[in-house]
Design a protein around this motif. Structure first.
Motif, short mmCIF file in Angstrom:
data_model
loop_
_atom_site.label_atom_id
_atom_site.label_comp_id
_atom_site.label_asym_id
_atom_site.label_seq_id
_atom_site.Cartn_x
_atom_site.Cartn_y
_atom_site.Cartn_z
N GLY A 159 0.63 -1.11 0.24
CA GLY A 159 -0.04 0.03 -0.34
C GLY A 159 0.89 1.37 0.20
O GLY A 159 1.96 1.30 -0.39
N ASN A 160 0.24 2.29 0.45
CA ASN A 160 0.61 3.49 0.44
C ASN A 160 2.09 3.82 1.51
O ASN A 160 1.99 3.52 2.49
CB ASN A 160 -0.19 4.64 0.09
CG ASN A 160 0.62 5.64 0.75
OD1 ASN A 160 1.60 6.73 0.53
ND2 ASN A 160 -0.07 7.55 -0.19
N ASP A 161 3.48 4.23 1.19
CA ASP A 161 4.40 3.81 2.40
C ASP A 161 4.58 5.00 3.05
O ASP A 161 4.44 4.71 4.12
CB ASP A 161 5.86 3.69 1.46
CG ASP A 161 5.92 2.84 0.28
OD1 ASP A 161 5.23 1.95 0.81
OD2 ASP A 161 6.87 2.93 -0.31
N SER A 162 3.52 6.17 2.97
CA SER A 162 3.60 7.29 3.18
C SER A 162 2.58 7.50 4.15
O SER A 162 2.63 8.16 5.44
CB SER A 162 3.58 8.94 2.38
OG SER A 162 2.19 8.93 1.84
N SER A 163 1.81 6.33 4.47
CA SER A 163 0.98 6.44 5.31
C SER A 163 0.78 5.18 6.19
O SER A 163 -0.29 4.46 7.01
CB SER A 163 -0.53 6.05 4.68
OG SER A 163 -0.82 5.03 4.22
N ASN A 164 2.02 4.50 6.32
CA ASN A 164 1.67 3.34 7.12
C ASN A 164 2.16 3.42 7.98
O ASN A 164 2.94 4.18 8.87
CB ASN A 164 3.56 2.61 6.56
CG ASN A 164 3.58 1.06 7.19
OD1 ASN A 164 4.01 1.16 8.72
ND2 ASN A 164 3.34 0.30 6.61
#
Length: 271
Positions: A32-37
């Protein structure tokens, strides 16, 4: 015209060394979106600031469906270790398998850290911060007898398998998946990353090291290694054995792949 052997040897070493001379950037990738891990911290925040392409890192739907995914043994429920997070619960004495497939956004020029966050507690605990006996955080593979004696059983621990598969930018010849080779943290001993047991403790992260693959190097199980490229995938499978002595939870964000990437080798979901 015949090419002299010394020249070919020198050219080979030049090509191998050219990657090491490239600019290197710390990078991490997740499903998924790495920035929202969920588990992003000050260190991954530095990476996100320096590498803005991590906002274009959700490969669960495009450009190729299924490039990234998280497969659970049961449906997700509220995690008891991490507020606002959802994970899949496996209780003691229950075999289960979790699987993450992650797309690399850069060409790695280092070993890969397979970073695992976890929630490991004593059976039937409702919190990792125990206040009474038989409650709270625990270690996988650790049994505590009724008289208080602690016993560690290696076969009761989770086992991990890590496999690389070619993506759209794979190097020539890399057409079949291969198992990565692990490196022990102490002694730097090579071990096949196939059904390799590891131990997890409460909420503390565990980083397992996968050696950077070489060109046409022998891989475990008779496979052949190739250098990894942006767009290749890493599949991490964690198997919980029947002997499991703890309650354990993993969610989509619990596993990340961390490494040094070659500058200007970028793969995004807008490719």
């Amino acid at each position: 015209m015949e090419i002299k052997r010394p020249f070919m040897i020198a050219l080979t070493f030049l090509l191998i060394g050219s990657e090491a001379l490239s600019g290197g950037r710390p990078e991490f990738d997740a499903v998924g979106n790495d920035s929202s891990n969920y588990f992003n911290d000050a260190i991954t925040g530095l990476v996100l600031t320096a590498n803005p392409w991590n906002t274009e890192s959700d490969f669960t739907g495009n450009p190729l469906p299924g490039m990234e995914y998280f497969s659970t043994p049961v449906q997700l429920t509220d995690d008891i270790c991490y507020n606002g997070y959802r994970s899949a619960y496996t209780q003691w004495r229950r075999p289960a398998t979790y699987e993450w497939q992650i797309v690399l956004q850069m060409d790695p020029q280092s070993d890969l850290d397979i970073n695992i966050e976890q929630c490991v507690v004593k059976h039937s605990s409702t919190t990792v911060f125990g206040r009474i006996p038989w409650e709270g955080g625990e270690q996988t593979g650790r049994y505590q007898l009724t008289n208080g004696t602690a016993v560690f059983i290696q076969g009761a621990n989770p086992c991990i398998t890590v496999e690389a598969s070619p993506g759209p930018n794979a190097v020539f010849g890399f057409t079949s998946p291969f198992i990565l080779t692990g490196l022990t943290q102490c002694g730097i001993t090579e071990l096949p990353l196939k059904r390799l047991p590891y131990t997890g403790v409460a909420i503390w992260e565990r980083a397992l090291v996968a050696r950077m693959p070489g060109y046409m190097t022998a891989a475990p199980d008779g496979g052949i290694e190739y250098p990894l490229s942006a767009g290749d995938t890493i599949r991490i499978t964690i198997a919980i054995p029947f002997l499991n002595s703890v309650d354990i939870r993993y969610g989509q964000d619990n596993v990340t792949v961390r490494y040094i990437g070659v500058n200007n080798t970028i793969f995004t979901n807008s490719n």
